[in-house]
Write a protein that holds these residues in place. Structure first.
Motif, PDB file in Angstrom:
ATOM      1  N   THR A 173       1.849   2.348   0.337  1.00 35.32           N
ATOM      2  CA  THR A 173       1.236   1.970  -0.976  1.00 35.32           C
ATOM      3  C   THR A 173       2.156   1.066  -2.376  1.00 35.32           C
ATOM      4  O   THR A 173       1.035   0.175  -2.418  1.00 35.32           O
ATOM      5  N   ILE A 228      -3.848  -3.061   2.579  1.00 36.17           N
ATOM      6  CA  ILE A 228      -4.120  -1.256   2.837  1.00 36.17           C
ATOM      7  C   ILE A 228      -4.497  -1.730   4.371  1.00 36.17           C
ATOM      8  O   ILE A 228      -4.414  -0.566   5.864  1.00 36.17           O
ATOM      9  N   LYS A 273      -3.578   0.058   8.532  1.00 39.52           N
ATOM     10  CA  LYS A 273      -4.034   0.162   8.860  1.00 39.52           C
ATOM     11  C   LYS A 273      -4.723  -0.405  10.709  1.00 39.52           C
ATOM     12  O   LYS A 273      -5.250   1.253  11.233  1.00 39.52           O
ATOM     13  N   TYR A 294      -0.547   8.547   8.009  1.00 39.73           N
ATOM     14  CA  TYR A 294      -1.455   7.677   7.055  1.00 39.73           C
ATOM     15  C   TYR A 294      -1.154   5.784   7.599  1.00 39.73           C
ATOM     16  O   TYR A 294      -1.999   5.831   7.067  1.00 39.73           O
ATOM     17  N   TYR A 295      -0.181   5.995   7.363  1.00 39.78           N
ATOM     18  CA  TYR A 295       0.636   4.367   7.465  1.00 39.78           C
ATOM     19  C   TYR A 295       0.884   3.857   8.484  1.00 39.78           C
ATOM     20  O   TYR A 295       2.269   4.238   8.184  1.00 39.78           O
ATOM     21  N   GLU A 299       4.185   2.305   7.495  1.00 39.91           N
ATOM     22  CA  GLU A 299       5.502   3.026   6.893  1.00 39.91           C
ATOM     23  C   GLU A 299       6.605   3.181   7.261  1.00 39.91           C
ATOM     24  O   GLU A 299       6.633   2.891   7.967  1.00 39.91           O
TER      25      GLU A 299
END
Length: 247
Positions: free
Chosen positions: A5, A23, A27, A52-53, A56
């Motif tokens: 993020t 984002i 995703k 989440y991502y 990442e």
């Protein structure tokens, strides 16, 4: 040490893309799957629904020169090529699997925890060994930085709450049912130094008795074998003015 993020904000400030654009692309599971044909280290573990991502930890932190009109996918491709250049030294060992105790996803995850737990310039390999010791002893990593990530709280913003620490979450290594487990995925973008520490230990792990560590405000790592020794070191660091305090 920046997160996905954080990266989204940086890209939005320097290109035509919004944070939401970054984002959303990051995703997109179909997009992630499409990357597998170009990058050998992109894997199915990234597609776990609890992550989440997915990207990442996979986009190497560096200085990049891009056109303001560049789209998100082209920026990601540039960053992934840089990641590939850093991981190629370990490709044979990773693909052999028998030489490594961790998958590439797990190594990047471990590297990301090391990045946030061990200050730059400290003995990150020692920290990696301690984490591996805890994994093999079926202990939880007990890492605060994983809890902060689990609840998407910035460390500089506030302390963790007891409820958060005790909540089960696949990222939260201080929570229930995380004995012998790494977080489900990376919690930041690890540096080359942290990646090297994680991979070197994964390929050449030699167990030690140390299961705790703490660093002073200068980045020196103190490894201990018991909670009593650990608490004693912390007390000594505080008394000597070597304890790091957030401003």
């Amino acid at each position: 040490g920046k997160t996905f993020t954080d990266l989204a904000e940086i890209i939005s400030k320097n290109t035509k893309n919004t944070k939401e654009d970054v984002i959303n692309v990051g995703k997109d599971k179909e997009y992630i799957k499409s990357l597998k044909k170009d990058f050998w280290f992109i894997n199915d573990e990234m597609l776990n629904s609890n992550i989440y991502y997915p990207l990442e930890g996979y986009l190497f932190p560096d200085t990049y020169y891009v056109d303001k009109e560049s789209d998100v996918k082209s920026i990601f491709k540039t960053m992934l090529k840089q990641t590939e250049s850093k991981l190629k030294l370990y490709k044979k060992e990773i693909e052999a699997k028998s030489n490594s105790r961790l998958t590439v996803h797990q190594m990047l995850t471990l590297a990301s925890v090391i990045e946030l737990e061990a200050p730059k310039g400290s003995d990150r390999e020692k920290v990696a060994t301690i984490f591996m010791n805890r994994l093999y002893k079926k202990m939880s990593l007990g890492s605060d930085v994983t809890t902060y990530y689990a609840f998407q709280v910035k460390m500089a913003d506030r302390d963790l709450r007891i409820k958060e620490i005790n909540t089960e979450n696949p990222y939260n290594t201080r929570g229930p049912n995380m004995q012998g487990k790494l977080p489900i995925g990376p919690i930041c973008m690890p540096s080359e130094d942290s990646i090297k520490s994680a991979t070197d230990v994964a390929f050449n792990y030699k167990a030690t008795d140390d299961i705790f560590f703490v660093s002073d405000k200068n980045g020196k790592i103190y490894a201990t074998k018991s909670n009593e020794e650990h608490d004693k070191i912390i007390k000594e660091l505080k008394s000597k003015g070597l304890w790091f305090v957030y401003k």
